[in-house]
Design an enzyme around this catalytic site. Structure first.
Site, PDB file in Angstrom:
ATOM      1  N   SER A 142       0.847  -1.205   0.000  1.00 12.58           N
ATOM      2  CA  SER A 142       0.000   0.000   0.000  1.00 12.58           C
ATOM      3  C   SER A 142       0.875   1.245   0.000  1.00 12.58           C
ATOM      4  O   SER A 142       1.999   1.228   0.522  1.00 12.58           O
ATOM      5  CB  SER A 142      -0.871   0.017   1.263  1.00 12.58           C
ATOM      6  OG  SER A 142      -1.516   1.265   1.405  1.00 12.58           O
ATOM      7  N   TYR A 155      -1.989  -0.465  10.502  1.00  9.95           N
ATOM      8  CA  TYR A 155      -2.210  -0.999   9.149  1.00  9.95           C
ATOM      9  C   TYR A 155      -0.974  -0.740   8.285  1.00  9.95           C
ATOM     10  O   TYR A 155      -0.491  -1.626   7.577  1.00  9.95           O
ATOM     11  CB  TYR A 155      -3.447  -0.334   8.529  1.00  9.95           C
ATOM     12  CG  TYR A 155      -3.611  -0.599   7.045  1.00  9.95           C
ATOM     13  CD1 TYR A 155      -4.141  -1.798   6.584  1.00  9.95           C
ATOM     14  CD2 TYR A 155      -3.232   0.362   6.096  1.00  9.95           C
ATOM     15  CE1 TYR A 155      -4.282  -2.045   5.221  1.00  9.95           C
ATOM     16  CE2 TYR A 155      -3.372   0.124   4.733  1.00  9.95           C
ATOM     17  CZ  TYR A 155      -3.900  -1.078   4.298  1.00  9.95           C
ATOM     18  OH  TYR A 155      -4.037  -1.317   2.950  1.00  9.95           O
TER      19      TYR A 155
HETATM   20  N1  NAP Z   1      -8.738  -0.081  -1.287  1.00 13.92           N
HETATM   21  C1  NAP Z   1      -7.616   0.609  -1.104  1.00 13.92           C
HETATM   22  O1  NAP Z   1      -7.620   1.854  -1.106  1.00 13.92           O
HETATM   23  C2  NAP Z   1      -6.308  -0.120  -0.905  1.00 13.92           C
HETATM   24  C3  NAP Z   1      -5.124   0.621  -0.995  1.00 13.92           C
HETATM   25  C4  NAP Z   1      -3.898  -0.007  -0.824  1.00 13.92           C
HETATM   26  C5  NAP Z   1      -3.857  -1.356  -0.570  1.00 13.92           C
HETATM   27  N2  NAP Z   1      -5.013  -2.068  -0.476  1.00 13.92           N
HETATM   28  C6  NAP Z   1      -4.907  -3.514  -0.191  1.00 13.92           C
HETATM   29  O2  NAP Z   1      -5.530  -4.251  -1.231  1.00 13.92           O
HETATM   30  C7  NAP Z   1      -6.066  -5.477  -0.703  1.00 13.92           C
HETATM   31  C8  NAP Z   1      -7.549  -5.567  -1.077  1.00 13.92           C
HETATM   32  O3  NAP Z   1      -8.221  -4.433  -0.560  1.00 13.92           O
HETATM   33  P1  NAP Z   1      -9.703  -4.043  -1.001  1.00 13.92           P
HETATM   34  O4  NAP Z   1      -9.781  -2.570  -0.931  1.00 13.92           O
HETATM   35  O5  NAP Z   1     -10.081  -4.742  -2.227  1.00 13.92           O
HETATM   36  O6  NAP Z   1     -10.506  -4.611   0.259  1.00 13.92           O
HETATM   37  P2  NAP Z   1     -12.045  -5.039   0.429  1.00 13.92           P
HETATM   38  O7  NAP Z   1     -12.861  -4.538  -0.683  1.00 13.92           O
HETATM   39  O8  NAP Z   1     -12.388  -4.686   1.826  1.00 13.92           O
HETATM   40  O9  NAP Z   1     -11.969  -6.651   0.289  1.00 13.92           O
HETATM   41  C9  NAP Z   1     -11.239  -7.367   1.224  1.00 13.92           C
HETATM   42  C10 NAP Z   1     -11.147  -8.823   0.799  1.00 13.92           C
HETATM   43  O10 NAP Z   1     -10.353  -9.515   1.785  1.00 13.92           O
HETATM   44  C11 NAP Z   1     -11.074 -10.626   2.282  1.00 13.92           C
HETATM   45  N3  NAP Z   1     -10.839 -10.807   3.711  1.00 13.92           N
HETATM   46  C12 NAP Z   1     -10.990  -9.897   4.701  1.00 13.92           C
HETATM   47  N4  NAP Z   1     -10.787 -10.481   5.895  1.00 13.92           N
HETATM   48  C13 NAP Z   1     -10.510 -11.784   5.654  1.00 13.92           C
HETATM   49  C14 NAP Z   1     -10.240 -12.906   6.475  1.00 13.92           C
HETATM   50  N5  NAP Z   1     -10.233 -12.831   7.822  1.00 13.92           N
HETATM   51  N6  NAP Z   1     -10.015 -14.099   5.891  1.00 13.92           N
HETATM   52  C15 NAP Z   1     -10.046 -14.217   4.540  1.00 13.92           C
HETATM   53  N7  NAP Z   1     -10.321 -13.209   3.704  1.00 13.92           N
HETATM   54  C16 NAP Z   1     -10.545 -12.000   4.270  1.00 13.92           C
HETATM   55  C17 NAP Z   1     -12.539 -10.308   2.034  1.00 13.92           C
HETATM   56  O11 NAP Z   1     -13.251 -11.545   1.914  1.00 13.92           O
HETATM   57  P3  NAP Z   1     -14.812 -11.720   2.343  1.00 13.92           P
HETATM   58  O12 NAP Z   1     -15.533 -10.471   1.945  1.00 13.92           O
HETATM   59  O13 NAP Z   1     -15.233 -12.923   1.555  1.00 13.92           O
HETATM   60  O14 NAP Z   1     -14.812 -11.967   3.817  1.00 13.92           O
HETATM   61  C18 NAP Z   1     -12.500  -9.505   0.735  1.00 13.92           C
HETATM   62  O15 NAP Z   1     -12.546 -10.354  -0.366  1.00 13.92           O
HETATM   63  C19 NAP Z   1      -5.819  -5.431   0.802  1.00 13.92           C
HETATM   64  O16 NAP Z   1      -4.657  -6.153   1.109  1.00 13.92           O
HETATM   65  C20 NAP Z   1      -5.603  -3.945   1.074  1.00 13.92           C
HETATM   66  O17 NAP Z   1      -4.837  -3.719   2.232  1.00 13.92           O
HETATM   67  C21 NAP Z   1      -6.241  -1.486  -0.650  1.00 13.92           C
END
Ligand code: NAP
Length: 248
Positions: A142, A155
């Site tokens: 990130s 985080y």
């Molecule tokens: N969005 C941003 O701005 C951003 C920026 C930088 C980095 N990231 C990184 O990108 C990645 C994806 O983020 P996102 O924004 O797409 O997040 P998101 O929309 O909140 O989706 C999170 C995903 O992780 C899964 N997850 C959460 N807790 C879990 C657990 N205990 N066991 C197994 N699976 C779990 C969820 O599965 P279920 O829904 O099926 O439980 C969901 O598919 C993350 O690593 C995040 O830190 C995101």
């Protein structure tokens, strides 16, 4: 360029957001994709259905990666489906929690490290026996790992740990022909970063980016598919910033 025909891929957290977009991008490039979820079974079913409707090959797999044995359980399921060769592992599943230094609890801290760091570490460990020459691991870092954005110290530390793992894994696994990289998004409009739906959240986001629009999950999925592909065959140990020029 990103031809992944005949390749097998696992994407964790593929039920929503960036994981979903990565699964779709890998499938579009020809890979068979295992769509991992934890609580979002219906959403995972929809991703599998979308991939199949487009002529691709996908199955769902489930595991709670907050549990200590979650990665081990997931690896078992993956091996039962794909047999003995996993070409692509995208360790994307993650959680975030905005909290100041004062407000961060031990429980929050442990949960963040369990899902964002411990799970990818042990997933790589458990899947190594089925990764071989040409396999590629992509982790999710990130912008928060390199810049103080938001109120996310715990985080952010998990993502700093991911960047460190990338270098150590890449160094250790290079001999076997396995590449390890990370993608580091800035703010992406997902459930995790839903503040982009407010005017003030959108303004803060655009003010720190060179490119003036809010990133969507498929802006990241394409970069994940690139790193997983042969076009990136000489890239390992890297964290690729995919953030529209954030905090330059
Ligand atoms: N969005 C941003 O701005 C951003 C920026 C930088 C980095 N990231 C990184 O990108 C990645 C994806 O983020 P996102 O924004 O797409 O997040 P998101 O929309 O909140 O989706 C999170 C995903 O992780 C899964 N997850 C959460 N807790 C879990 C657990 N205990 N066991 C197994 N699976 C779990 C969820 O599965 P279920 O829904 O099926 O439980 C969901 O598919 C993350 O690593 C995040 O830190 C995101």
């Amino acid at each position: 360029m990103n031809n992944l025909t005949g390749k097998t891929a696992l994407v964790t957290g593929a039920s929503r957001g960036i994981g979903r977009a990565s699964a779709l991008a890998l499938a579009q490039a020809g890979a068979q994709v295992l769509v991992h979820y934890s609580s979002g079974e219906k959403e995972a079913d929809a991703v599998v259905a979308d991939i199949r409707a487009a002529g691709g090959n996908a199955q769902k797999v489930a595991a709670n990666l907050r549990q200590a044995d979650g990665p081990h359980e997931l690896a078992k399921q993956v091996r039962a489906v794909i047999g003995h060769r996993l070409d692509i592992l995208v360790a994307n599943a993650g959680i975030s929690k905005a909290a100041s230094i004062e407000d961060t609890t031990v429980e929050d801290f442990d949960n963040l490290f369990a899902v964002n760091v411990r799970a990818p570490f042990f997933l790589v460990q458990q899947l190594l026996p089925v990764m071989c020459k040409g396999s590629s691991v992509v982790l999710l870092s990130s912008l928060a790992a390199r810049a103080a954005v938001g109120t996310l110290p715990a985080y952010a530390a998990t993502k700093g740990a991911v960047d460190t793992l990338v270098r150590h894994f890449a160094s250790a696994l290079g001999e076997r022909g396995i590449r390890v990289n990370a993608v580091a998004p800035g703010v992406v409009e997902t459930d995790m970063s839903n503040f982009t739906k407010t005017d003030s959240g959108r303004e803060v986001t655009l003010n720190m980016q060179a490119l003036k629009r809010v990133a969507q999950p498929d802006d990241i999925g394409g970069a994940v598919a690139f790193l997983a592909s042969d076009a990136a065959r000489w890239i390992t140990g890297e964290t690729l910033h995919v953030d529209g020029g954030s905090k330059l």
